[in-house]
Design an enzyme around this catalytic site. Structure first.
Site, PDB file in Angstrom:
ATOM      1  N   HIS A  78       0.851  -1.192   0.000  1.00 42.80           N
ATOM      2  CA  HIS A  78       0.000   0.000   0.000  1.00 42.80           C
ATOM      3  C   HIS A  78       0.890   1.246   0.000  1.00 42.80           C
ATOM      4  O   HIS A  78       2.054   1.193   0.390  1.00 42.80           O
ATOM      5  CB  HIS A  78      -0.902   0.008   1.242  1.00 42.80           C
ATOM      6  CG  HIS A  78      -2.061  -0.928   1.148  1.00 42.80           C
ATOM      7  ND1 HIS A  78      -3.210  -0.774   1.893  1.00 42.80           N
ATOM      8  CD2 HIS A  78      -2.263  -2.029   0.390  1.00 42.80           C
ATOM      9  CE1 HIS A  78      -4.065  -1.743   1.605  1.00 42.80           C
ATOM     10  NE2 HIS A  78      -3.511  -2.525   0.703  1.00 42.80           N
ATOM     11  N   GLU A 133       1.100   3.938   1.886  1.00 42.31           N
ATOM     12  CA  GLU A 133       1.726   4.375   3.140  1.00 42.31           C
ATOM     13  C   GLU A 133       2.879   3.439   3.527  1.00 42.31           C
ATOM     14  O   GLU A 133       3.927   3.890   3.990  1.00 42.31           O
ATOM     15  CB  GLU A 133       0.703   4.407   4.281  1.00 42.31           C
ATOM     16  CG  GLU A 133      -0.440   5.403   4.075  1.00 42.31           C
ATOM     17  CD  GLU A 133      -1.646   4.759   3.410  1.00 42.31           C
ATOM     18  OE1 GLU A 133      -1.473   3.856   2.561  1.00 42.31           O
ATOM     19  OE2 GLU A 133      -2.774   5.156   3.750  1.00 42.31           O
ATOM     20  N   CYS A 164      -5.779   2.442   5.819  1.00 42.23           N
ATOM     21  CA  CYS A 164      -6.484   1.213   6.209  1.00 42.23           C
ATOM     22  C   CYS A 164      -5.851   0.705   7.507  1.00 42.23           C
ATOM     23  O   CYS A 164      -4.815   1.205   7.931  1.00 42.23           O
ATOM     24  CB  CYS A 164      -6.382   0.161   5.101  1.00 42.23           C
ATOM     25  SG  CYS A 164      -4.816  -0.756   5.090  1.00 42.23           S
ATOM     26  N   CYS A 171      -2.130  -0.102   7.282  1.00 43.59           N
ATOM     27  CA  CYS A 171      -1.272   1.084   7.187  1.00 43.59           C
ATOM     28  C   CYS A 171      -1.280   1.880   8.494  1.00 43.59           C
ATOM     29  O   CYS A 171      -0.264   2.431   8.898  1.00 43.59           O
ATOM     30  CB  CYS A 171      -1.712   1.948   6.014  1.00 43.59           C
ATOM     31  SG  CYS A 171      -1.420   1.128   4.429  1.00 43.59           S
TER      32      CYS A 171
END
Lengths: 156, 156
Positions: free
Chosen positions: A53, A55, A83, A86
């Site tokens: 992801h 991040e 999320c 993250c």
């Protein structure tokens, strides 16, 4: 002090990531002392890595640059509310602050599971949609006891 | 069908990881069709990567091997209950089941933040210990609109 230009940069990373077909519509940057020290975009499908992801990628890049596993005095700008994965990564990295533009509801509205996973994390083990069971090993080795008594350990 | 020998293997990975000074007392494996297809240990401090937890490392390795961003029909055995970051990674990878030995309370008792982060994730934004703020950009590009209208997107 936050700056809108950094948020624009995170959003533009997200936009270009979709344009190029590289992955989902998410971008993030890490800023320290007025400089970008890490960037990330969603590369789950192109890298076959469910943890890639924006991040997570940005945190990993910034930590490599700093030679540290902590983002002390850093700010994270991410195009979308993190999320749970993250958010967990952010807590372990311990930056100063986090800024986001779109939220988990908007992510859900375009088909991402963020809101669902937030619900699951708060649910008791036995009610989770992915079954999770406690299972004791029968090995004599106890890593937690070893850790407690280990003089060379690096805590974090 | 779970097997204690896989849990022993995860625990032994954790034990050896402390012995070698490589990182924290955590190990994980991914099993598919009776074979180990990924292993991971905690490498946060040795790799300067706050996301290098055992489960994340094992998931990434297994996905690389499978050439997939999903762990369909796989089981994850982890020496300790996943932290929120790893639990999030597990939900994105979508394995069949998860087995763990030590729990978040035991992790807290040897100095790890897992239980604290579980509490934070459930807390409203404005009460979190790491400040999190919504901040709109002022760029005209909208990655979510582009994603919705993009024909080439790979969903997950």
């Amino acid at each position: 002090m936050h700056e809108v230009r950094w948020m624009n940069e995170a959003i533009q990373l997200a936009y270009r990531n979709v344009e190029s077909g590289n992955g989902g519509p998410f971008g993030a940057i890490v800023v320290k002392d007025g400089k970008v020290i890490g960037t990330g975009v969603n590369e789950v499908t192109s890298h076959n890595d469910p943890t890639a992801h924006a991040e997570v990628q940005a945190i990993r890049e910034a930590c490599r640059l700093l030679g540290s596993f902590q983002l002390t005095d850093c700010d994270i700008y991410t195009s979308c509310e993190p999320c749970p994965m993250c958010l967990g990564a952010i807590y372990w990295a311990r930056p100063r602050a986090v800024y986001f533009s779109f939220d988990r509801g908007e992510a859900a509205s375009i088909g991402f599971d963020d809101a669902f996973i937030y619900d699951e994390i708060g649910a008791p083990l036995e009610q989770r949609r992915i079954p999770m069971h406690r299972l004791q090993g029968d090995t004599a080795e106890d890593p937690f006891v070893l850790w407690r008594t280990s003089h060379g350990r690096v805590e974090y």
